[in-house]
Design an enzyme around this catalytic site. Sequence first.
Site, PDB file in Angstrom:
ATOM      1  N   ASP A 116       0.827  -1.210   0.000  1.00  0.00           N
ATOM      2  CA  ASP A 116       0.000   0.000   0.000  1.00  0.00           C
ATOM      3  C   ASP A 116       0.861   1.259   0.000  1.00  0.00           C
ATOM      4  O   ASP A 116       0.671   2.156  -0.811  1.00  0.00           O
ATOM      5  CB  ASP A 116      -0.982  -0.005   1.184  1.00  0.00           C
ATOM      6  CG  ASP A 116      -0.330  -0.274   2.538  1.00  0.00           C
ATOM      7  OD1 ASP A 116       0.906  -0.477   2.598  1.00  0.00           O
ATOM      8  OD2 ASP A 116      -1.048  -0.295   3.560  1.00  0.00           O
ATOM      9  N   ASP A 119       7.074   3.705   3.176  1.00  0.00           N
ATOM     10  CA  ASP A 119       7.306   4.764   4.167  1.00  0.00           C
ATOM     11  C   ASP A 119       8.790   4.720   4.559  1.00  0.00           C
ATOM     12  O   ASP A 119       9.640   5.209   3.824  1.00  0.00           O
ATOM     13  CB  ASP A 119       6.337   4.502   5.330  1.00  0.00           C
ATOM     14  CG  ASP A 119       6.347   5.572   6.398  1.00  0.00           C
ATOM     15  OD1 ASP A 119       6.668   6.719   6.085  1.00  0.00           O
ATOM     16  OD2 ASP A 119       6.030   5.252   7.569  1.00  0.00           O
ATOM     17  N   LYS A 147       6.135   7.802   0.408  1.00  0.00           N
ATOM     18  CA  LYS A 147       6.512   8.948   1.246  1.00  0.00           C
ATOM     19  C   LYS A 147       8.034   8.973   1.277  1.00  0.00           C
ATOM     20  O   LYS A 147       8.657   8.453   2.205  1.00  0.00           O
ATOM     21  CB  LYS A 147       6.023   8.728   2.682  1.00  0.00           C
ATOM     22  CG  LYS A 147       4.606   9.119   2.958  1.00  0.00           C
ATOM     23  CD  LYS A 147       4.416   9.251   4.468  1.00  0.00           C
ATOM     24  CE  LYS A 147       3.331   8.351   4.972  1.00  0.00           C
ATOM     25  NZ  LYS A 147       3.142   8.351   6.425  1.00  0.00           N
TER      26      LYS A 147
END
Length: 213
Positions: A116, A119, A147
């Site tokens: 998904d 990070d 991110k």
Amino acid sequence: MTAARNVFGSSGAHVPAHSRKEVKQILITEREIAARLHELSRQIERDFTRREMVVVSLLNGTVMFLADLIRHLSLPLRLDFIGVSSYGSGTESGELVFTKELRLDVRGRDVLLVDDILDTGKTLYRVLGKLRALKPRRIKTCVLLNKAERRVEDVKADYVGFEIPDYFVVGYGLDFAERYRNLPFVGILHEEVYKEGCKKINSPRSHKKRRKS
Ligand code: IMP
Ligand code: MG
């Protein structure tokens, strides 16, 4: 390869009334997700022609993304899942625990690993290590969100839906304390929700430890 879109939360779409207490702003709308997935699936089809691929998806955060992505892939594929949870406090990632192991044999196969959100990169780094040991022919990685600012491990995804700033986001499969996965859009969670451990807004119990997947 079409570049991932940068998103800074200016879609202008309104958060539905029933989610306003928890979701501060819609970062990516349903319509933007659908359009981007269409582009991503075309890209993947071009790169994985002819050979049957094995799609390996990480539970639980990929549920919506995976379902929408693979229904647009006109390629022969087999599907399997790896369960991985990270036990940390609040929105920080912690120790990784595998909750479901891969069952399909990927030796000599073309693998598409789906997650998904990328990070810190700790999850993909660990999972890629595990998959490479099984000797696939090649592995490509696909994430809905990236991110980049938060990266700790040196991991890059081959296919990225959207580049996002360092907000904690929920919806479209992404959770906070297993909530909000069913929102059809990606939204920025109100800080109060994770600072208060949800207790004010949703639940009579506090969540000191949170399980992410
Ligand atoms: P990483 O190991 O730090 O790259 O984190 C990957 C996992 O952390 C993802 O698969 C998600 O489950 C979770 N995660 C990271 N950032 C967010 C976020 O903003 N919202 C929800 N889950 C997140
Ligand atoms: Mg996840």
